[in-house]
Design an enzyme around this catalytic site. Sequence first.
Site, mmCIF file in Angstrom:
data_model
loop_
_atom_site.group_PDB
_atom_site.id
_atom_site.type_symbol
_atom_site.label_atom_id
_atom_site.label_comp_id
_atom_site.label_asym_id
_atom_site.label_seq_id
_atom_site.Cartn_x
_atom_site.Cartn_y
_atom_site.Cartn_z
ATOM 1 N N GLU A 151 0.806 -1.228 0.000
ATOM 2 C CA GLU A 151 0.000 0.000 0.000
ATOM 3 C C GLU A 151 0.837 1.276 0.000
ATOM 4 O O GLU A 151 0.532 2.231 0.696
ATOM 5 C CB GLU A 151 -0.979 0.002 1.184
ATOM 6 C CG GLU A 151 -1.932 -1.165 1.207
ATOM 7 C CD GLU A 151 -2.660 -1.349 -0.119
ATOM 8 O OE1 GLU A 151 -2.950 -0.349 -0.790
ATOM 9 O OE2 GLU A 151 -2.934 -2.514 -0.477
ATOM 10 N N GLY A 152 1.878 1.285 -0.786
ATOM 11 C CA GLY A 152 2.769 2.439 -0.859
ATOM 12 C C GLY A 152 3.942 2.238 0.072
ATOM 13 O O GLY A 152 3.773 2.108 1.287
#
Length: 572
Positions: A431-432
């Site tokens: 997620e990043g």
Amino acid sequence: MVSKILSRRDLDFLLYEWLDVEALTERERFAEHSRETFDAFLDVSAQIAERDFAPHNRRNDLEEPTFDGVRVEVHPEVGAALKVFNETGLISGTMDAELGGLQLPAVVARACFLWFQAANIATSSYPLLTMANAHLLTTYGSPAQIARFVQPMVEGRFTGTMCLSEPQAGSSLSDVLTRAVSHEDGSYRITGSKMWISGGDHELSETIVHLVLARVAGAPPGVKSLSLFIVPKHHVAEDGTVGERNGVSLSGLNHKMGWRGTTNAVLSFDDATGYLVGEEGKGLAYMFHMMNEARIGVGAGAVALGYTGYLHALDYARERLQGRPVAAKDPAAPPVPIVDHPDVRRMLLASKAYVEGGLGLILYASKLLDEPSAENDLLLDVLTPIVKAWPSQWCRVANDHAIQVHGGYGYTREYPVEQFYRDNRLNSIHEGTDGIQALDLLGRKAVMKGGAGLALLLSTIRASCTGDLGAPVLAVCDRVASSTETLWKDGDPTVALANATAYLDAVGHLVIAWIWLSQIDAVGDKTGAFYDGKRLAARYFITHELPKIGPMLDLLDSRDTLLADLDPAWLG
């Protein structure tokens, strides 16, 4: 028997003695609940985690999903565990009653789900993504889309994913190539490839609801022209009936070092039927709803894995007999438990400070969702990159310590702590990456609205800075404020963001120090080993860990641009 998955005693303290979650029942949305109902859901979560999730965690790791070119095979314990989970109703725990939801506070639902993440991070990833997918659609989808796609997810019939990354683009969403062409019936035809899709293909549900970022034909380059589409694995009739395959195919499975029980797919979309969510060109804004929820979920998973690793190490250290105290004179004296050795205690205390501090941060952030206001929304916005990244780094250190406490046994597969470490290593990328979270914190969150978000965070922290432990935390608040101003004094992002990761580390440690100050304020003058342990962990973090950020702030104040100026040719 005390659980080695999570500490229910710690959860009870954080929920009821620190955050006063019972008071949420005074709000209309949660009025049907009580501490008894909260405890009932926590109890059943712990029971199912122990009975249905934990036993196949090792098998998940050793027997990865396989793809024979037609179907993905996942061993049957995964589906059986998900069936039991769905029967609890927690898949729609925070949703409106009108949708079949339980209207649980987000903080209670998060505490419940932590049990599953700690017991089996891979199996728990399927409902994690499904819940986030459903929450996005209930917010931005049409009533017809909610009935057609969300209701079956609530019922446990469908699962959901998010499809952002592409093989050539990774996290650079401005380079997304997947295309959408409008069709005369109001739907779209989606063509492209998506990479790293967790839960992207399996036979665990009737179909999979993919949320896909794509660019409508003719839209200009850049992230502001991306749109969001529902693209199911199978065609789904308006009444929810599942039909033939849509144009979504599995090109192959990726094989990660951890979370091995979660299918991770390369998906091809070949003229697949998709349905626009909301308006064209607003896809990334919609997707951030799911991404931010998933980022908190990733941070929670990192805490859960760090916490279970710590509990396993603590149990081992109390049972393992080895060595003698340094002052012992008799070589024939019996060996002592290794928990008696100072260096083992150092690792255990550090781990306790990381995981209990991280757990506090996760639950605090979740409670902000239950008390929506402009101020709480802004505070959560600033905290989200820290919630995702700090546990991903420092709760993984707890897993590293757990291996070290086990000694030579720690890196063997006969003990679970090496798997916990591998599983947790993924969370710094999910997620990043942590680096992207650092850029988000310093490049956006710290300066948005004229710095109002950072100012709110610092003023909230300062309000907790009392007593002898409050003084060093207050001093760091002042330094973070001045360092931020120094970094952005001429508005040059190249200079300001050159050391964004150091900024994230510094602010993250400050936030955890504040969480500990707040926890010991709730401890007050209560007596007993549990509360003494809280005071000790707080003192450790503030006196041993917080000073580590001094050199980071010195670096930031110097506005050093070594990393920005570095020529890649110099790396060899």
